[in-house]
Design a protein around this motif. Structure first.
Motif, PDB file in Angstrom:
ATOM      1  N   ARG A 138     -11.792 -46.601  13.842  1.00 52.26           N
ATOM      2  CA  ARG A 138     -12.794 -47.296  14.673  1.00 52.26           C
ATOM      3  C   ARG A 138     -12.094 -48.290  15.603  1.00 52.26           C
ATOM      4  O   ARG A 138     -12.417 -48.394  16.784  1.00 52.26           O
ATOM      5  CB  ARG A 138     -13.790 -48.069  13.798  1.00 52.26           C
ATOM      6  CG  ARG A 138     -14.859 -47.242  13.151  1.00 52.26           C
ATOM      7  CD  ARG A 138     -15.795 -46.615  14.118  1.00 52.26           C
ATOM      8  NE  ARG A 138     -16.579 -47.574  14.883  1.00 52.26           N
ATOM      9  CZ  ARG A 138     -17.280 -47.249  15.957  1.00 52.26           C
ATOM     10  NH1 ARG A 138     -17.282 -46.032  16.397  1.00 52.26           N
ATOM     11  NH2 ARG A 138     -17.976 -48.163  16.586  1.00 52.26           N
ATOM     12  N   THR A 140     -20.222 -46.083   3.894  1.00 47.58           N
ATOM     13  CA  THR A 140     -19.249 -45.604   2.916  1.00 47.58           C
ATOM     14  C   THR A 140     -19.275 -46.478   1.671  1.00 47.58           C
ATOM     15  O   THR A 140     -19.218 -45.973   0.549  1.00 47.58           O
ATOM     16  CB  THR A 140     -17.824 -45.652   3.506  1.00 47.58           C
ATOM     17  OG1 THR A 140     -17.892 -45.202   4.846  1.00 47.58           O
ATOM     18  CG2 THR A 140     -16.887 -44.778   2.726  1.00 47.58           C
ATOM     19  N   LYS A 185      -9.253 -45.329   1.894  1.00 46.93           N
ATOM     20  CA  LYS A 185     -10.360 -44.698   2.600  1.00 46.93           C
ATOM     21  C   LYS A 185     -10.949 -45.659   3.631  1.00 46.93           C
ATOM     22  O   LYS A 185     -11.185 -45.294   4.775  1.00 46.93           O
ATOM     23  CB  LYS A 185     -11.419 -44.297   1.577  1.00 46.93           C
ATOM     24  CG  LYS A 185     -12.510 -43.440   2.140  1.00 46.93           C
ATOM     25  CD  LYS A 185     -13.197 -42.639   1.060  1.00 46.93           C
ATOM     26  CE  LYS A 185     -14.244 -43.447   0.368  1.00 46.93           C
ATOM     27  NZ  LYS A 185     -15.004 -42.688  -0.619  1.00 46.93           N
ATOM     28  N   TYR A 186     -11.133 -46.905   3.208  1.00 50.19           N
ATOM     29  CA  TYR A 186     -11.711 -47.909   4.106  1.00 50.19           C
ATOM     30  C   TYR A 186     -10.729 -48.271   5.220  1.00 50.19           C
ATOM     31  O   TYR A 186     -11.119 -48.463   6.366  1.00 50.19           O
ATOM     32  CB  TYR A 186     -12.112 -49.152   3.314  1.00 50.19           C
ATOM     33  CG  TYR A 186     -13.225 -48.858   2.357  1.00 50.19           C
ATOM     34  CD1 TYR A 186     -14.544 -49.042   2.739  1.00 50.19           C
ATOM     35  CD2 TYR A 186     -12.973 -48.337   1.100  1.00 50.19           C
ATOM     36  CE1 TYR A 186     -15.579 -48.731   1.885  1.00 50.19           C
ATOM     37  CE2 TYR A 186     -13.980 -48.012   0.241  1.00 50.19           C
ATOM     38  CZ  TYR A 186     -15.291 -48.221   0.633  1.00 50.19           C
ATOM     39  OH  TYR A 186     -16.294 -47.885  -0.206  1.00 50.19           O
ATOM     40  N   ILE A 240     -10.952 -45.546   7.883  1.00 50.66           N
ATOM     41  CA  ILE A 240     -12.160 -45.626   8.717  1.00 50.66           C
ATOM     42  C   ILE A 240     -12.036 -46.798   9.675  1.00 50.66           C
ATOM     43  O   ILE A 240     -12.257 -46.666  10.882  1.00 50.66           O
ATOM     44  CB  ILE A 240     -13.414 -45.792   7.837  1.00 50.66           C
ATOM     45  CG1 ILE A 240     -13.573 -44.594   6.909  1.00 50.66           C
ATOM     46  CG2 ILE A 240     -14.651 -45.942   8.709  1.00 50.66           C
ATOM     47  CD1 ILE A 240     -14.653 -44.774   5.882  1.00 50.66           C
ATOM     48  N   PRO A 249     -20.283 -47.679   9.915  1.00 49.06           N
ATOM     49  CA  PRO A 249     -19.774 -46.612   9.049  1.00 49.06           C
ATOM     50  C   PRO A 249     -19.109 -47.138   7.777  1.00 49.06           C
ATOM     51  O   PRO A 249     -19.173 -46.483   6.737  1.00 49.06           O
ATOM     52  CB  PRO A 249     -18.743 -45.885   9.928  1.00 49.06           C
ATOM     53  CG  PRO A 249     -18.508 -46.756  11.095  1.00 49.06           C
ATOM     54  CD  PRO A 249     -19.713 -47.608  11.264  1.00 49.06           C
TER      55      PRO A 249
END
Lengths: 296, 261
Positions: free
Chosen positions: A165, A204, A157-158, A161, A200
């Protein structure tokens, strides 16, 4: 009318700040309790006394005692410490590894990017907790293996993201300007890309603390995390589940512990997210009002 | 005059899905002399920005060569590329997005100075000097890009580009995002820098009036090719090709429209 609108907007912003401060305070209170848990314990959490087993809550034992006569309040406090500490460790691990993987993949691209991202896709395609259970079962048990197992399934998930970005930022003019400044790729990543994508990711991460607490407790409940006699909220609930109808405090106590910790971390996550929301950050006074004034 | 920059057969292909390659820059050759200002005009999508990015090595060319002072920089990497950037600098179209939103303008300029090997203690004084040279007060170093106007930010961007004392400054539509009065001020600054420091410009612009006033020579680009080349007056007042005539006419028409309300 216009002034009232502005005031309302300001009050709304202030309320957001208030919420953040309140939840930060609650989080710090929780962390304080957790860090100094031993000091707050009225009894030794591992001291067994069979003559006082399964006593209902009373003045001497505010949360009752368990099957072995151990004080529940002490065990809940220590269990909370174990759970929160391992959840925080887990979140730090997945944030750092996921972000590093995502930023490097997004920046370098090519085969490395495809390989790592396909791996991330595989992790995302399966239900995470199921793989985590398999990994935890393969390792030798204990809270450390539960943390490793959850870390192995939660980093994608990280990475996603951070990668998205990075891809957006990579084509920005200021990155080209940094290249023209003679900065190396490492300098650009550390000096420009990371600081600009951290927002972000941090939101999270804070939101994830609650979820990770739950998942760790879940693994422990299934017997794949902390092993008895270690006090951990998940395995305490698991140990008492057969007594839910006869001696409910053995399960309800740790349940309330998890509930409080998860709620505090989730509320903090929401408050942080609201405050970092780009819509709330544009501090151009009266932009909205002017436009409204022009078109009556 | 000796050429400071020589570009030969420069080509950039972008692969397209389904179709053949897209030729953004198609076998372009030109030279830039010392102290000269070379204008590049053309409609949007004619490859002007790609050309600028190719020349300062922000994109890899498919073919062709770029020579700076006779030295081939087409394949420059690492140290050599850093050295190249001491000679070639660029000013971007949107000044605000050319600065890191999380850093002050001073930090952005300081990055150039530190990488150029200026001692830490000296950086701040140099930043102040550069800002003053571009008509900004020293306190702008502490501001963030979104806290200053477009014109002020573009001045800071020019100050930043000048930090390494480049010989060539590429202006990619450097004044297009600014309003007319600010545009004029920035042009005056560029003019003054040309006179005082002998900087050569590659001046990419679609405002022909500006090009006519500022540039010595002009290249007209269309679909990645140079369709016309000559002195500014030649190209704009007496265009040889149909395309250059249309470009020049479109400016005249706008002027007529503005002139007669």
């Amino acid at each position: 009318m216009e002034v009232a609108g502005a005031r309302k907007k300001k009050a709304w912003k202030d309320r957001r700040k208030c919420r953040l401060v309140l939840f930060l305070f609650l989080t710090f209170a929780l962390l304080f309790v957790v860090i100094f848990a031993e000091r707050f314990c009225p009894y030794d959490p591992n001291l067994q006394d069979m003559s006082r087993s399964l006593q209902p809550p009373s003045l001497a034992h505010p949360a009752g005692t368990d099957r072995f006569g151990r004080d529940m309040l002490s065990r809940i406090l220590i269990g909370l410490k174990t759970s929160v500490a391992s959840a925080l460790t887990l979140v730090v691990i997945i944030t750092v590894t996921g972000t590093a993987a995502g930023v490097i993949c997004g920046f370098c691209g090519g085969i490395l990017d495809s390989a790592v991202m396909r791996m991330a896709d595989v992790c995302l395609a399966f239900p995470g907790l199921v793989i985590a259970m398999a990994i935890a079962a393969l390792l030798n048990g204990g809270i450390t293996s539960a943390v490793i197992a959850l870390a192995a399934v939660s980093w994608p998930k990280y990475a996603r993201i951070a990668r998205s970005r990075t891809l957006t930022l990579k084509s920005a003019d200021f990155i080209a300007a940094a290249r023209l400044a003679g900065s190396s790729s490492a300098q650009i990543i550390l000096g420009h890309i990371l600081p600009n994508s951290l927002g972000p990711i941090l939101v999270t991460a804070v939101l994830d603390i609650g979820a990770m607490l739950m998942e760790l407790a879940g693994l422990s409940f299934l017997g794949l995390g902390a092993q008895p006699p270690t006090a951990e909220l998940g395995n305490m609930m698991s140990g008492g589940r057969s007594m839910l109808q006869t001696y409910p405090w053995v399960v309800i106590g740790p349940g309330i512990g998890i509930f409080i910790a998860v709620v505090i971390f989730n509320l903090l996550g929401d408050a942080v997210g609201e405050c970092l929301d780009p819509r709330g950050r544009q501090e151009k006074p009266g932009n909205y009002i002017n436009r409204k004034g022009e078109n009556p | 005059m000796e050429p400071i920059l020589e570009v030969k057969d420069l080509t950039k292909k972008f692969p397209q899905q389904g179709k053949g390659d897209f030729l953004a820059v198609d076998h372009i050759s030109f030279r830039l002399d010392r102290g000269e200002t070379l204008g590049v005009v053309g409609e949007s999508g004619s490859g002007k920005t790609t050309l600028a990015k190719l020349v300062c090595r922000l994109t890899e060319p498919t073919k062709g060569s770029i020579r700076l002072w006779g030295q081939d920089i087409t394949k420059a990497k690492g140290k050599q590329l850093r050295k190249t950037y001491q000679n070639i600098q660029m000013v971007f179209q949107d000044p605000v997005s050319s600065f890191d939103p999380r850093q002050t303008l001073g930090a952005g300029i300081g990055e150039y100075l530190r990488n150029a090997g200026i001692a830490k203690g000296e950086v701040q004084a140099r930043v102040t000097k550069l800002l003053e040279q571009c008509g900004l007060e020293a306190e702008f170093a502490r501001r963030y890009p979104h806290e200053v106007s477009g014109g002020q930010c573009q001045r800071a961007a020019i100050a930043r580009a000048l930090a390494v004392k480049p010989e060539i400054l590429i202006c990619d539509e450097a004044t297009s995002a600014l309003d007319v009065t600010v545009q004029r001020q920035i042009m005056e600054l560029l003019w003054q820098l040309r006179d005082s420091q002998g900087i050569s410009y590659l001046f990419i612009c679609h405002n022909l009036a500006l090009v006519q006033a500022f540039c010595h020579r002009v290249l007209v680009m269309r679909q990645g090719k140079i369709v016309e080349e000559g002195t500014a007056d030649e190209v704009i007042l007496h265009p040889k090709t149909e395309y250059a005539r249309i470009l020049a006419d479109s400016v005249m028409e706008t002027e007529l429209l503005v002139g007669e309300p």
